[in-house]
Design an enzyme around this catalytic site. Structure first.
Site, PDB file in Angstrom:
ATOM      1  N   ASP A  72      26.875   5.992   8.762  1.00 61.32           N
ATOM      2  CA  ASP A  72      27.471   5.728   7.449  1.00 61.32           C
ATOM      3  C   ASP A  72      28.877   5.160   7.655  1.00 61.32           C
ATOM      4  O   ASP A  72      29.762   5.873   8.141  1.00 61.32           O
ATOM      5  CB  ASP A  72      27.540   7.016   6.629  1.00 61.32           C
ATOM      6  CG  ASP A  72      26.155   7.500   6.213  1.00 61.32           C
ATOM      7  OD1 ASP A  72      25.176   6.911   6.679  1.00 61.32           O
ATOM      8  OD2 ASP A  72      26.065   8.456   5.428  1.00 61.32           O
ATOM      9  N   HIS A  83      30.605  11.184   5.805  1.00 66.45           N
ATOM     10  CA  HIS A  83      29.799  11.250   4.587  1.00 66.45           C
ATOM     11  C   HIS A  83      30.711  10.963   3.393  1.00 66.45           C
ATOM     12  O   HIS A  83      31.573  11.781   3.066  1.00 66.45           O
ATOM     13  CB  HIS A  83      29.141  12.621   4.448  1.00 66.45           C
ATOM     14  CG  HIS A  83      27.986  12.620   3.495  1.00 66.45           C
ATOM     15  ND1 HIS A  83      26.812  11.940   3.743  1.00 66.45           N
ATOM     16  CD2 HIS A  83      27.826  13.199   2.283  1.00 66.45           C
ATOM     17  CE1 HIS A  83      25.985  12.106   2.729  1.00 66.45           C
ATOM     18  NE2 HIS A  83      26.578  12.865   1.830  1.00 66.45           N
ATOM     19  N   GLU A 105      21.281   7.171  12.011  1.00 71.73           N
ATOM     20  CA  GLU A 105      21.981   6.681  10.823  1.00 71.73           C
ATOM     21  C   GLU A 105      23.483   6.669  11.073  1.00 71.73           C
ATOM     22  O   GLU A 105      24.033   7.613  11.655  1.00 71.73           O
ATOM     23  CB  GLU A 105      21.666   7.553   9.610  1.00 71.73           C
ATOM     24  CG  GLU A 105      22.247   6.944   8.338  1.00 71.73           C
ATOM     25  CD  GLU A 105      21.913   7.737   7.080  1.00 71.73           C
ATOM     26  OE1 GLU A 105      21.680   7.103   6.043  1.00 71.73           O
ATOM     27  OE2 GLU A 105      21.898   8.977   7.143  1.00 71.73           O
TER      28      GLU A 105
END
Length: 561
Positions: A145, A158, A143
């Site tokens: 972000d 995050h 992942e």
């Protein structure tokens, strides 16, 4: 002065085994025909023949006279019993042995969540090493972000928190360098895209220029089978998982001239956005005043064009998916929603995952980066069960155990029970119609258990956990042996009845009894039931972070039917 030999050392146990076969025939060595009898009767290796027995003598016997007479001394037998041939994990499964020509939907795929983080989701560090560690563990879905950064450089962190930031281009460079170090099978980059269109353009440029030929940019000319390509079709390829613009629709304006109109898929609600909002609430107090609705991210065509087989869409319902979802569209949902659906309509979820990729991720409320138990979502056939790889404990032990199988390549073929179109399967129901498997595990002894820094000997006991369907999952423990880290002896039989063994993971865990109701972790080992070897076997122990604790191990006997 001779060192006192404990009466329960593994060497003594193996010597007893050896003598039970050589003593009855009056032999001082074990001939190949007797070794073959041992392989058949005790190790339940029914396909073994005399040629195999002789090959074991060639491999483990160093005494020349015994080798020439095609027999094995006790020392040779001991070397064999302590070798990987007698490990509880089937050594044939240390190589890729499964069919890798099925569509991607047919596999469990090792997946991580918030891959960039090395700690919690509020103030933890983002680091490139987290990507390196995940890839070296053969994680195949990472992942990323993505957020707007200064000087038109997209950053990864995050959102709405104090976690540190790293550059998107550095993440992609790291992925390019390490993607196929441990596995040749495809890597999926799951983009959590919060960037402006301008910075999405830059992301697309980096993906193309840094990944080069590794980036899958167009559909394959030829596929082995099914709608989605297979792991074999996509060897050494990196796929982008993101939203995608719908195809342009031709319309006619008032003057009768043709115009093209693009429908922006990015206007769909994104469940992960809700999770960011949950994290933000935990991170900072709510400010007074009217709540401002966050602007939706408009998708850049350049980034959209890089999405080929892994297009993210919102989950609406199983019925909607069955009638309207395309084979190359996949959904993501948080654990709570997935848990509710699995409980209410498990059979529908299993059917859905026969046709589409689905990704499950930890709830945003897990600000400490804790993990759920992934077994619940493997039971419904979800392929991308994402975990925080930096968080140690039972969930990651299960993940490591699951993906140790099939050569540790990051792809494990789902069992037939999850793929049958003829039979409906609901993991939340007791499987009364299925033939049950009886498993006997005899935990005999331990060897060289690691002692704490204080140097005090352990008071160890062993817990064996079955992790599978709810009806199969249970745990049993041995008694505690006082003050013995070197060679504790339990000799405890544990019996389990299992309805769907092909979904089960077996976890051996050694703990130190520190009080009446308290104990501390010493070591563990987790493996799939389908990789379990019958007979007298040793269990290698691993530390909390998954590293080998060699020579620490358990000695067990395994039987099932």
């Amino acid at each position: 002065m001779k060192k006192h030999k404990t009466p329960f050392s593994r060497r003594v146990e193996i010597q007893d085994l050896y003598q039970s076969y050589t003593g009855t025939s009056g032999q001082t060595t074990m001939p190949a025909c007797i070794l073959l009898r041992f392989l058949h009767k005790e190790q339940m290796e029914l396909s073994a023949n005399e040629e195999m027995a002789e090959s074991l003598i060639d491999r483990y016997e160093i005494e020349e006279t015994a080798r020439k007479s095609r027999s094995m001394t006790f020392e040779g037998f001991f070397r064999y019993m302590e070798s990987k041939d007698c490990c509880v994990f089937n050594q044939a499964h240390t190589l890729v042995y499964q069919d890798m020509d099925q569509p991607l939907t047919s596999y469990f795929i090792s997946s991580s969540h918030n891959t960039y983080l090395t700690g919690d989701q509020l103030v933890g560090k983002s680091h490139l090493d987290a990507y390196v560690c995940a890839l070296r563990k053969c994680c195949r879905c990472l992942e990323i972000d993505c957020w707007d950064g200064p000087d038109m450089e997209p950053v990864v962190y995050h959102g709405y928190t104090l976690t540190t930031k790293i550059l998107f281009k550095d993440v992609i460079t790291t992925v390019e360098q390490h993607a196929f170090e441990m596995s040749v099978y495809p890597v999926i980059l799951s983009l959590e895209n919060h960037c402006s269109q301008e910075q999405q353009e830059i992301m697309a440029q980096y993906l193309i220029s840094i990944l080069g030929d590794k980036l899958l940019r167009t559909p394959l000319d030829r596929q082995t089978t099914g709608n989605l390509p297979s792991p074999n079709d996509l060897k050494y390829k990196i796929l982008i998982k993101n939203k995608k613009l719908k195809p342009q629709i031709k319309t006619e304006d008032a003057a009768g001239t043709e115009a093209e109109e693009s429908v922006d898929e990015s206007q769909d609600d994104d469940e992960e956005d809700e999770d960011y909002q949950n994290t933000a609430k935990c991170c900072s107090p709510r400010k007074a005043g009217p709540k401002k609705k966050e602007e939706k991210v408009m998708l850049s065509k350049a980034l959209s064009d890089l999405v080929v087989y892994t297009r993210s869409v919102k989950f609406i319902s199983f019925s909607y998916a069955r009638h309207c979802q395309n084979y190359d569209e996949n959904t993501s949902m948080a654990e709570k929603k997935a848990h509710k659906l699995a409980k209410a309509t498990g059979a529908d979820f299993v059917r859905h995952n026969q046709n589409f990729l689905s990704r499950i991720y930890p709830a945003g409320s897990r600000t400490s980066s804790s993990n759920y138990n992934p077994q619940e979502f493997w039971n419904i056939g979800s392929q991308l069960v994402a975990l925080n790889f930096q968080s140690l404990g039972l969930p990651m032990d299960l993940n490591d155990g699951r993906f140790q199988d099939n050569g540790g390549c990051g792809y494990v073929l789902k069992p037939a029970v999850l793929m049958s179109s003829q039979k409906s399967f609901d993991p939340s129901c007791n499987q009364h119609s299925l033939k049950h498997t009886h498993l006997l595990l005899k935990v005999i002894s331990g060897s060289n258990l690691p002692v704490p820094s204080s140097g005090k000997a352990l008071d160890p006991f062993v817990t064996v956990g079955i992790n599978g369907l709810p009806s199969d999952s249970c745990k049993k423990s041995t008694h505690t042996v006082k003050n013995n880290s070197l060679s504790p002896h339990w000799d405890v039989n544990m019996n389990f009845i299992i309805s769907v063994p092909e979904l089960c993971l077996i976890r051996f865990c050694v703990r130190d009894q520190t009080g009446l109701l308290s104990s501390e972790f010493v070591g563990q080992y987790t493996l799939p039931f389908t990789s379990l070897q019958k007979g007298y076997r040793w269990v290698p122990l691993r530390s909390r972070d998954g590293c080998s604790l060699d020579p620490a191990s358990l000695f067990v006997f395994v039987w099932y039917s």
